[in-house]
Design a protein around this motif. Structure first.
Motif, PDB file in Angstrom:
ATOM      1  N   ASP A 184       0.920  -1.162  -0.088  1.00  0.00           N
ATOM      2  CA  ASP A 184      -0.146   0.055   0.117  1.00  0.00           C
ATOM      3  C   ASP A 184       0.915   1.277   0.111  1.00  0.00           C
ATOM      4  O   ASP A 184       2.225   1.176   0.160  1.00  0.00           O
ATOM      5  N   TYR A 205      -0.935   2.065  -8.616  1.00  0.00           N
ATOM      6  CA  TYR A 205      -1.842   1.299  -7.754  1.00  0.00           C
ATOM      7  C   TYR A 205      -3.239   0.645  -8.465  1.00  0.00           C
ATOM      8  O   TYR A 205      -3.733   1.486  -9.438  1.00  0.00           O
ATOM      9  N   GLY A 248      -5.752   0.094  -4.114  1.00  0.00           N
ATOM     10  CA  GLY A 248      -4.560   1.001  -3.566  1.00  0.00           C
ATOM     11  C   GLY A 248      -3.358   0.116  -3.308  1.00  0.00           C
ATOM     12  O   GLY A 248      -2.461   0.677  -2.497  1.00  0.00           O
ATOM     13  N   LEU A 249      -3.113  -0.885  -4.062  1.00  0.00           N
ATOM     14  CA  LEU A 249      -1.547  -1.785  -3.918  1.00  0.00           C
ATOM     15  C   LEU A 249      -1.013  -1.498  -5.148  1.00  0.00           C
ATOM     16  O   LEU A 249      -1.557  -1.378  -6.133  1.00  0.00           O
TER      17      LEU A 249
END
Length: 195
Positions: free
Chosen positions: A77, A119, A123-124
């Motif tokens: 993240d 991302y 959100g990674l």
């Protein structure tokens, strides 16, 4: 006043005499076969080659380390990604709110490159990419083969967009070397992820 001028003249003459003596000694020292400077052997081709190999190995290790750091970004993240590769800088979309990823700087293949992470919807970090300066991907392919061995997959026939690629699968990650219309780039993503 005449004494001052006379004194300056004496000092100048003394300096010139000392300089002349010093250069005479220096030329005798250089010409003397017993002088260490004169007897020092020029660097041999083997010594130069050894230095070149060490420099090349250092650059190869730096590249491998940087590529591994890029691969470690996958799945992180933003908080964790901000601790990698010097932290980087947030890359925000035109709306001024949406975080697209981060932009980092590193030296890879002896080049200062700008690395972009992207991302996914969660959100990674989904992938990491960077452009390279040489339009010929073969230059980088040789270096990647020295680090990772033969490529595990490739597309040698240009796609509709003119792209070809070679990739290396290592430790759950894929490193893909792209070439398209004189542009060369690297993409790193998780193995099994979408190319």
């Amino acid at each position: 006043m005449k004494k001052v001028i006379a004194m300056l003249l004496v000092i100048c003459m003394a300096c010139i005499s000392l300089a002349a003596c010093g250069s005479q000694e220096a030329s005798q020292t250089v010409a003397s076969p017993a002088s260490p400077a004169a007897s020092a052997a020029p660097e041999t081709p083997a010594a130069q080659e050894s230095t070149d190999v060490e420099t090349e190995a250092g650059a190869e290790n730096e590249t491998k380390t940087a590529l591994e750091e890029c691969a470690k970004l996958i799945g992180l993240d933003d908080t964790a990604a901000a601790e990698m590769l010097g932290g980087g800088q947030e890359n925000v979309a035109g709306d001024g709110v949406t975080l697209i990823g981060r932009i980092y700087k590193a030296n890879i293949f002896g080049e200062d490159v700008e690395i972009s992470s992207a991302y996914d919807d969660n959100g990674l970090v989904d992938n990491v990419t960077f452009m390279l300066s040489d339009p010929e991907a073969s230059v980088y392919c040789e270096q990647l083969e020295e680090i990772y061995g033969e490529s595990s997959d490739s597309q040698d026939t240009p796609s509709e967009s003119g792209a070809t690629w070679q990739e290396w699968s290592k430790d759950g990650f894929v490193i893909r070397l792209w070439q398209m219309y004189g542009l060369t780039s690297i993409e790193i993503r998780a193995a099994g992820g979408q190319p």
